[in-house]
Design a protein around this motif. Sequence first.
Motif, PDB file in Angstrom:
ATOM      1  N   ILE A 294       0.834  -1.215   0.000  1.00 28.70           N
ATOM      2  CA  ILE A 294       0.000   0.000   0.000  1.00 28.70           C
ATOM      3  C   ILE A 294       0.865   1.259   0.000  1.00 28.70           C
ATOM      4  N   LEU A 295       2.131   1.108  -0.360  1.00 27.77           N
ATOM      5  CA  LEU A 295       3.080   2.216  -0.260  1.00 27.77           C
ATOM      6  C   LEU A 295       2.654   3.476  -0.993  1.00 27.77           C
ATOM      7  N   PRO A 296       2.010   3.413  -2.182  1.00 22.05           N
ATOM      8  CA  PRO A 296       1.620   4.665  -2.844  1.00 22.05           C
ATOM      9  C   PRO A 296       0.684   5.548  -2.020  1.00 22.05           C
ATOM     10  N   MET A 297      -0.003   4.982  -1.035  1.00 26.36           N
ATOM     11  CA  MET A 297      -0.849   5.807  -0.186  1.00 26.36           C
ATOM     12  C   MET A 297      -0.019   6.630   0.794  1.00 26.36           C
ATOM     13  N   LYS A 396       6.428   3.512  -9.859  1.00 30.03           N
ATOM     14  CA  LYS A 396       5.918   2.494 -10.774  1.00 30.03           C
ATOM     15  C   LYS A 396       5.883   1.122 -10.122  1.00 30.03           C
ATOM     16  N   SER A 397       6.996   0.719  -9.524  1.00 27.99           N
ATOM     17  CA  SER A 397       7.026  -0.617  -8.919  1.00 27.99           C
ATOM     18  C   SER A 397       6.092  -0.690  -7.713  1.00 27.99           C
ATOM     19  N   ALA A 398       5.983   0.400  -6.962  1.00 30.39           N
ATOM     20  CA  ALA A 398       5.070   0.412  -5.820  1.00 30.39           C
ATOM     21  C   ALA A 398       3.619   0.310  -6.282  1.00 30.39           C
ATOM     22  N   THR A 399       3.285   1.018  -7.356  1.00 33.07           N
ATOM     23  CA  THR A 399       1.920   0.978  -7.882  1.00 33.07           C
ATOM     24  C   THR A 399       1.596  -0.394  -8.456  1.00 33.07           C
ATOM     25  N   ASP A 400       2.537  -0.985  -9.185  1.00 33.72           N
ATOM     26  CA  ASP A 400       2.331  -2.335  -9.726  1.00 33.72           C
ATOM     27  C   ASP A 400       2.026  -3.320  -8.605  1.00 33.72           C
ATOM     28  N   LYS A 401       2.748  -3.173  -7.496  1.00 38.70           N
ATOM     29  CA  LYS A 401       2.558  -4.085  -6.366  1.00 38.70           C
ATOM     30  C   LYS A 401       1.185  -3.887  -5.725  1.00 38.70           C
ATOM     31  N   MET A 402       0.786  -2.626  -5.577  1.00 33.02           N
ATOM     32  CA  MET A 402      -0.520  -2.357  -4.974  1.00 33.02           C
ATOM     33  C   MET A 402      -1.653  -2.809  -5.888  1.00 33.02           C
ATOM     34  N   LEU A 411      -8.568  -4.345   2.080  1.00 32.77           N
ATOM     35  CA  LEU A 411      -8.570  -3.244   3.038  1.00 32.77           C
ATOM     36  C   LEU A 411      -9.391  -2.055   2.548  1.00 32.77           C
ATOM     37  N   PHE A 412      -9.354  -1.778   1.235  1.00 31.80           N
ATOM     38  CA  PHE A 412      -9.923  -0.532   0.726  1.00 31.80           C
ATOM     39  C   PHE A 412     -10.974  -0.712  -0.369  1.00 31.80           C
ATOM     40  N   GLY A 413     -11.154  -1.929  -0.834  1.00 33.29           N
ATOM     41  CA  GLY A 413     -12.142  -2.187  -1.870  1.00 33.29           C
ATOM     42  C   GLY A 413     -11.544  -2.137  -3.264  1.00 33.29           C
ATOM     43  N   ASP A 414     -12.095  -2.971  -4.159  1.00 33.13           N
ATOM     44  CA  ASP A 414     -11.586  -3.067  -5.529  1.00 33.13           C
ATOM     45  C   ASP A 414     -11.668  -1.735  -6.266  1.00 33.13           C
ATOM     46  N   ASP A 415     -12.783  -1.015  -6.100  1.00 31.29           N
ATOM     47  CA  ASP A 415     -12.993   0.204  -6.885  1.00 31.29           C
ATOM     48  C   ASP A 415     -11.994   1.292  -6.515  1.00 31.29           C
ATOM     49  N   VAL A 417      -8.968   0.849  -5.104  1.00 32.67           N
ATOM     50  CA  VAL A 417      -7.621   0.436  -5.511  1.00 32.67           C
ATOM     51  C   VAL A 417      -7.448   0.595  -7.016  1.00 32.67           C
ATOM     52  N   ASP A 418      -8.470   0.214  -7.777  1.00 32.05           N
ATOM     53  CA  ASP A 418      -8.385   0.359  -9.232  1.00 32.05           C
ATOM     54  C   ASP A 418      -8.207   1.819  -9.628  1.00 32.05           C
ATOM     55  N   HIS A 419      -9.067   2.698  -9.079  1.00 34.12           N
ATOM     56  CA  HIS A 419      -8.977   4.110  -9.460  1.00 34.12           C
ATOM     57  C   HIS A 419      -7.655   4.728  -9.001  1.00 34.12           C
ATOM     58  N   PHE A 420      -7.294   4.492  -7.746  1.00 32.82           N
ATOM     59  CA  PHE A 420      -6.080   5.115  -7.216  1.00 32.82           C
ATOM     60  C   PHE A 420      -4.845   4.663  -7.992  1.00 32.82           C
ATOM     61  N   CYS A 421      -4.759   3.370  -8.288  1.00 33.39           N
ATOM     62  CA  CYS A 421      -3.595   2.867  -9.027  1.00 33.39           C
ATOM     63  C   CYS A 421      -3.564   3.418 -10.456  1.00 33.39           C
ATOM     64  N   ARG A 422      -4.726   3.607 -11.055  1.00 33.08           N
ATOM     65  CA  ARG A 422      -4.758   4.232 -12.384  1.00 33.08           C
ATOM     66  C   ARG A 422      -4.205   5.662 -12.322  1.00 33.08           C
ATOM     67  N   THR A 423      -4.535   6.388 -11.249  1.00 30.05           N
ATOM     68  CA  THR A 423      -4.013   7.758 -11.136  1.00 30.05           C
ATOM     69  C   THR A 423      -2.509   7.764 -10.915  1.00 30.05           C
ATOM     70  N   ARG A 424      -1.991   6.774 -10.199  1.00 28.24           N
ATOM     71  CA  ARG A 424      -0.536   6.712  -9.977  1.00 28.24           C
ATOM     72  C   ARG A 424       0.184   6.257 -11.246  1.00 28.24           C
ATOM     73  N   GLU A 425      -0.449   5.374 -12.024  1.00 24.99           N
ATOM     74  CA  GLU A 425       0.124   4.993 -13.316  1.00 24.99           C
ATOM     75  C   GLU A 425       0.198   6.195 -14.241  1.00 24.99           C
TER      76      GLU A 425
END
Length: 447
Positions: A294-297, A396-402, A411-415, A417-425
């Motif tokens: 969860i490091l990108p958070m 990048k590697s932190a987001t890929d892992k999350m 912990l946070f729900g699929d929706d 995590v999907d949205h947040f990781c897309r923003t970090r990508e």
Amino acid sequence: MDRNELLSILKQSDDQRIKIAVVDIDGVLRGKILRKDKFLNVLESSSGFCDVIFGWDVVDVAYDNAKVTGWHTGYPDTNYTIDINTFRKIPWDENIPFFLGDFSQTNHPACPRSLLKKVINKAKKMDLTPIFSEEFEWFNFDETPDSLHDKGGVNPKPLTPGMFGYSVLRSSQKSDYFNDLFTLLEEYRIPLEGLHTETGPGVYEAAIQYTDILEAADRAVLFKAAVKEIASKHGVMASFMAKWNAELPGCSGHIHQSLWKNGQNLFADNKDEYKMSPIFKSYIAGQLDALPEILPMFAPTINSFKRLVEGAWAPTTLTWGLDNRTTALRVLASGGGSTRLETRVPGSDVNPYLAMAAALAAGLYGIENNLKLSIKPTIGNGYEDKSNGTLPPDLKSATDKMKSSSLAKSLFGDDFVDHFCRTREWEHRQFAASVTDWEIKRYFEII
């Protein structure tokens, strides 16, 4: 203040302006001023806020990979509601009334404050009261937005020169600004436990007084915005970048946390060799277990990872220690009410709602699963203790892992995590596509 008392104050006021704000995925306040009668209508029900605030990045460029909103949805309004408990008056801006809102009633997957409230509800169901606070370091510059723009946005001039940590001299030399910070923030319902200079040219550190976690997050978000506004009144620019200069220390956003029940700090245990309760140890074990996923958070930007380097007062390893500032998790265990955990991974660039949600959710995960703190506290240099692993080295590697983490999704729900990781990508792609000064200096002539 109850609802009726608040309504009475607002209705009797001659001021027709009410400022409201919500917080985007990057922790930036997005808001407007409403006419008082419009605001009172919003307070009674809800109102719409254009959900482009969750469909663009920190500089208002629309994501091309978002699902929750975008050109494909037409960027509709989404209902938000006002939290009356956030009522403040802005003392440096004619005492305009101010409120925070969020999208929790519509369960918007991209609303950071709503996510934190969900994690808090889980703690409540476990009969636990989280008490949190955040401290920030930030650099101050003798610049205005116009002067920095004229420089091409580079080489800002620090407010004061030299390395002057805990300096009475430096704070007295800019005393009007320094004193205004403490006094005006107090009036704005952001009480500080301490304010001092840190080591570095023009850098300050403030510790915000601890309180229940939602109010702590509200204070932290508003602190960053308030400091920038107060600084501007003094011809100063305040920056919460994690690392603005490779030769200087970075800026932290350490999170202090404890869990309480019936007026007792559940982290304290005088009988234990470390004065730590079993629940405290499980809480730490949960954070250590979840941190890499969860490091990108905690480290949400490209720049965040420039701070997370060895020997720079920021952690790089999955470690915990007793009053050890080289570890990811610093335990302050007196055996009494002040016993707490300091999570040292976050920089000052964090979104406090997401960082606090991450810290609490990971700790509760450890408690729920009765995780054992199997690793010993690190003694000495935490940078050298790689026995439990290291943090992912870049966004990048932190987001890929999350993105692929079943733990993060639980912990946070699929929706979310999907949205947040897309923003970090997206954030990584914006950096990867740019040509930096470093590249020009390195390759322009010689290659």
